[in-house]
Design a protein around this motif. Structure first.
Motif, PDB file in Angstrom:
ATOM      1  N   ARG A 181       0.857  -1.173   0.000  1.00 15.76           N
ATOM      2  CA  ARG A 181       0.000   0.000   0.000  1.00 15.76           C
ATOM      3  C   ARG A 181       0.899   1.231   0.000  1.00 15.76           C
ATOM      4  N   PRO A 182       1.140   1.834  -1.166  1.00 16.59           N
ATOM      5  CA  PRO A 182       2.056   2.988  -1.228  1.00 16.59           C
ATOM      6  C   PRO A 182       1.615   4.114  -0.313  1.00 16.59           C
ATOM      7  N   GLN A 183       2.595   4.728   0.357  1.00 17.27           N
ATOM      8  CA  GLN A 183       2.277   5.824   1.265  1.00 17.27           C
ATOM      9  C   GLN A 183       2.080   7.138   0.518  1.00 17.27           C
ATOM     10  N   SER A 184       2.520   7.197  -0.734  1.00 16.01           N
ATOM     11  CA  SER A 184       2.322   8.367  -1.579  1.00 16.01           C
ATOM     12  C   SER A 184       2.421   7.916  -3.035  1.00 16.01           C
ATOM     13  N   ASN A 185       2.307   8.862  -3.974  1.00 14.27           N
ATOM     14  CA  ASN A 185       2.451   8.503  -5.386  1.00 14.27           C
ATOM     15  C   ASN A 185       3.908   8.492  -5.825  1.00 14.27           C
ATOM     16  N   SER A 186       4.827   8.712  -4.876  1.00  8.35           N
ATOM     17  CA  SER A 186       6.263   8.677  -5.144  1.00  8.35           C
ATOM     18  C   SER A 186       6.806   7.292  -4.791  1.00  8.35           C
ATOM     19  N   ILE A 187       7.344   6.594  -5.793  1.00  7.29           N
ATOM     20  CA  ILE A 187       7.830   5.229  -5.607  1.00  7.29           C
ATOM     21  C   ILE A 187       9.263   5.128  -6.121  1.00  7.29           C
ATOM     22  N   VAL A 188      10.116   4.499  -5.349  1.00  8.99           N
ATOM     23  CA  VAL A 188      11.479   4.177  -5.781  1.00  8.99           C
ATOM     24  C   VAL A 188      11.561   2.663  -5.886  1.00  8.99           C
ATOM     25  N   PHE A 189      11.951   2.185  -7.054  1.00  2.68           N
ATOM     26  CA  PHE A 189      11.942   0.754  -7.325  1.00  2.68           C
ATOM     27  C   PHE A 189      13.323   0.319  -7.800  1.00  2.68           C
ATOM     28  N   MET A 190      13.900  -0.672  -7.136  1.00  7.22           N
ATOM     29  CA  MET A 190      15.256  -1.126  -7.429  1.00  7.22           C
ATOM     30  C   MET A 190      15.238  -2.508  -8.079  1.00  7.22           C
ATOM     31  N   VAL A 191      15.995  -2.630  -9.187  1.00  6.67           N
ATOM     32  CA  VAL A 191      16.112  -3.908  -9.896  1.00  6.67           C
ATOM     33  C   VAL A 191      17.591  -4.210 -10.101  1.00  6.67           C
ATOM     34  N   GLY A 192      17.980  -5.441  -9.771  1.00  2.00           N
ATOM     35  CA  GLY A 192      19.383  -5.829  -9.815  1.00  2.00           C
ATOM     36  C   GLY A 192      19.866  -6.223 -11.201  1.00  2.00           C
ATOM     37  N   PRO A 193      21.153  -6.587 -11.314  1.00  2.00           N
ATOM     38  CA  PRO A 193      21.749  -6.980 -12.587  1.00  2.00           C
ATOM     39  C   PRO A 193      21.426  -8.428 -12.929  1.00  2.00           C
ATOM     40  N   LEU A 220      12.597 -13.979 -13.069  1.00  4.25           N
ATOM     41  CA  LEU A 220      12.576 -13.154 -14.276  1.00  4.25           C
ATOM     42  C   LEU A 220      13.951 -12.575 -14.567  1.00  4.25           C
ATOM     43  N   ARG A 221      14.254 -12.415 -15.846  1.00  2.00           N
ATOM     44  CA  ARG A 221      15.474 -11.730 -16.228  1.00  2.00           C
ATOM     45  C   ARG A 221      15.368 -10.271 -15.811  1.00  2.00           C
ATOM     46  N   THR A 222      16.520  -9.602 -15.700  1.00  4.21           N
ATOM     47  CA  THR A 222      16.513  -8.238 -15.171  1.00  4.21           C
ATOM     48  C   THR A 222      15.637  -7.301 -15.986  1.00  4.21           C
ATOM     49  N   GLU A 223      15.694  -7.404 -17.333  1.00  2.00           N
ATOM     50  CA  GLU A 223      14.876  -6.498 -18.150  1.00  2.00           C
ATOM     51  C   GLU A 223      13.398  -6.860 -18.065  1.00  2.00           C
ATOM     52  N   THR A 224      13.085  -8.139 -17.887  1.00  2.00           N
ATOM     53  CA  THR A 224      11.694  -8.562 -17.740  1.00  2.00           C
ATOM     54  C   THR A 224      11.133  -8.127 -16.394  1.00  2.00           C
ATOM     55  N   ALA A 225      11.945  -8.263 -15.350  1.00  2.45           N
ATOM     56  CA  ALA A 225      11.491  -7.922 -13.998  1.00  2.45           C
ATOM     57  C   ALA A 225      11.089  -6.459 -13.892  1.00  2.45           C
ATOM     58  N   ALA A 226      11.941  -5.577 -14.403  1.00  2.39           N
ATOM     59  CA  ALA A 226      11.646  -4.146 -14.306  1.00  2.39           C
ATOM     60  C   ALA A 226      10.350  -3.798 -15.020  1.00  2.39           C
ATOM     61  N   LEU A 227      10.181  -4.293 -16.232  1.00  2.64           N
ATOM     62  CA  LEU A 227       9.028  -3.906 -17.040  1.00  2.64           C
ATOM     63  C   LEU A 227       7.744  -4.551 -16.544  1.00  2.64           C
ATOM     64  N   ALA A 228       7.826  -5.804 -16.121  1.00  2.00           N
ATOM     65  CA  ALA A 228       6.637  -6.463 -15.580  1.00  2.00           C
ATOM     66  C   ALA A 228       6.166  -5.756 -14.309  1.00  2.00           C
ATOM     67  N   ALA A 229       7.110  -5.387 -13.472  1.00  2.00           N
ATOM     68  CA  ALA A 229       6.743  -4.704 -12.225  1.00  2.00           C
ATOM     69  C   ALA A 229       6.158  -3.324 -12.488  1.00  2.00           C
ATOM     70  N   LEU A 230       6.733  -2.589 -13.430  1.00  2.00           N
ATOM     71  CA  LEU A 230       6.198  -1.267 -13.752  1.00  2.00           C
ATOM     72  C   LEU A 230       4.774  -1.369 -14.290  1.00  2.00           C
ATOM     73  N   ALA A 231       4.534  -2.345 -15.161  1.00  2.00           N
ATOM     74  CA  ALA A 231       3.183  -2.535 -15.680  1.00  2.00           C
ATOM     75  C   ALA A 231       2.216  -2.906 -14.552  1.00  2.00           C
ATOM     76  N   ALA A 232       2.678  -3.740 -13.617  1.00  2.00           N
ATOM     77  CA  ALA A 232       1.831  -4.127 -12.488  1.00  2.00           C
ATOM     78  C   ALA A 232       1.518  -2.923 -11.599  1.00  2.00           C
ATOM     79  N   MET A 233       2.515  -2.071 -11.360  1.00  5.19           N
ATOM     80  CA  MET A 233       2.285  -0.870 -10.547  1.00  5.19           C
ATOM     81  C   MET A 233       1.262   0.050 -11.199  1.00  5.19           C
ATOM     82  N   GLN A 234       1.361   0.220 -12.517  1.00  6.35           N
ATOM     83  CA  GLN A 234       0.387   1.079 -13.200  1.00  6.35           C
ATOM     84  C   GLN A 234      -1.012   0.459 -13.136  1.00  6.35           C
ATOM     85  N   THR A 235      -1.075  -0.860 -13.139  1.00  4.96           N
ATOM     86  CA  THR A 235      -2.371  -1.543 -13.041  1.00  4.96           C
ATOM     87  C   THR A 235      -2.961  -1.409 -11.639  1.00  4.96           C
TER      88      THR A 235
END
Length: 241
Positions: A181-193, A220-235
Motif C-alpha cells: 500500500r504505497p504511502q504516496s504517489n512517489s515510488i522508488v523501485f530497485m532492480v538488480g543486474p 525473471l530476467r533483469t529487463e523482464t522484472a523491471a518492465l513487468a513490475a512497472l506494468a503491475a504498478m500502473q495496473t
C-alpha cells in the motif's frame, strides 16, 4: 501526427528554425512541406506546428496551437536499475519510458557485468538519454524522464527522498506487489543486474527502508522484472486501472 523533441519555449504564431537532427528525421520520414507535426519541450508542453520550409539542410515551422493532452502517469516512479549488458539496458530504458517512468538512476552494483567510468560513462549516458527522448516521441509523452548520472549502489540509497515508497525486486523476505500500500504517489523501485543482488546489498536496502517484492514463483530476467513490475504498478495504483 509525427512528434519531435525541441527543448525551446514556443508560442503561437511563432516561426521556428528546426535543428539538424529533426531535419534529418523529417527527410527520412519523407514528410512534406505543409504537414502538421508536434513539437514538445520535454517539460510537459507541446505545440502543433505546420512545416513551412523543408529542404535538405533547412526547415522552418509555424506554431499553430498549444496541445493540452496530459499523458503522464499519476505515479512518480524512479527506477534504480543496476546496469545490464548489451541491448538489455537500452530495452529497459525504452520500455520503462513507455510505461510511465519518471526518472532512471543507473547504478553499479557488485555483480554488474558492465563497468563504466569517465568518458565512456558520459557517452553511454548520452546514448541512454537519446533512447529516452525517442521513446517519448513514440509514446506521446511531453515530459522527458532524466537518465541520472551513474552512481554506486550505496550512494543511490543515500539520495532517496524520505517520503517515497521503497521497493526492491528480490525473493528474500518478499511479499507480493499487490500486498503493498504505497504511502504516496512517489515510488522508488530497485532492480538488480543479471546475477542479482548480493546478500549484503539486500541488507543495505532493508536497512534503508526498502520492502522486497516479488511477481510470482518464476525467476525473471533483469529487463523482464523491471518492465513487468512497472506494468503491475500502473495496473494496481496508476493509470492502467
Amino acid at each position: 501526427m509525427s512528434r519531435f523533441y525541441l527543448p525551446e519555449n514556443l508560442s503561437v504564431r511563432q516561426t521556428v528554425n528546426l535543428p539538424d537532427n529533426i531535419i534529418r528525421h523529417l527527410n527520412v520520414l519523407r514528410i512534406r512541406t505543409g504537414t502538421e507535426i508536434i513539437l514538445f519541450d520535454g517539460k510537459g508542453k507541446a505545440h502543433a506546428a505546420r512545416l513551412t520550409v523543408l529542404e535538405k539542410r533547412r526547415a522552418e515551422a509555424e506554431i499553430l496551437r498549444e496541445e493540452t493532452a496530459d499523458t503522464e502517469s499519476p505515479l512518480h516512479i524512479t527506477l534504480i536499475q543496476s546496469i545490464s549488458s548489451g541491448e538489455r539496458m537500452d530495452f529497459t530504458l525504452q520500455k520503462s519510458v513507455e510505461l510511465g517512468i519518471t526518472a532512471i538512476q543507473p547504478v553499479i552494483s557488485e555483480r554488474c557485468i558492465v563497468r563504466l567510468n569517465g568518458e565512456r560513462a558520459d557517452k553511454r549516458l548520452a546514448r541512454w538519454q537519446e533512447i529516452v527522448i525517442s521513446a517519448c516521441e513514440q509514446s506521446g509523452r511531453n515530459t522527458v524522464p532524466p537518465v541520472l548520472p551513474i552512481t554506486t549502489y550505496r550512494e543511490s540509497l543515500r539520495q532517496i527522498p524520505s517520503e517515497s515508497t521503497r521497493l526492491i525486486m528480490s525473493i528474500n523476505r518478499a511479499c507480493k506487489l499487490a500486498a503493498i500500500r504505497p504511502q504516496s504517489n512517489s515510488i522508488v523501485f530497485m532492480v538488480g543486474p543479471e546475477g542479482g543482488w548480493t546478500e549484503q546489498e539486500e541488507q543495505y536496502a532493508f536497512d534503508a527502508g526498502f520492502q522486497a517484492v516479488t511477481l510470482g514463483k518464476r525467476i525473471l530476467r533483469t529487463e523482464t522484472a523491471a518492465l513487468a513490475a512497472l506494468a503491475a504498478m500502473q495496473t494496481l495504483w496508476g493509470d492502467f486501472s
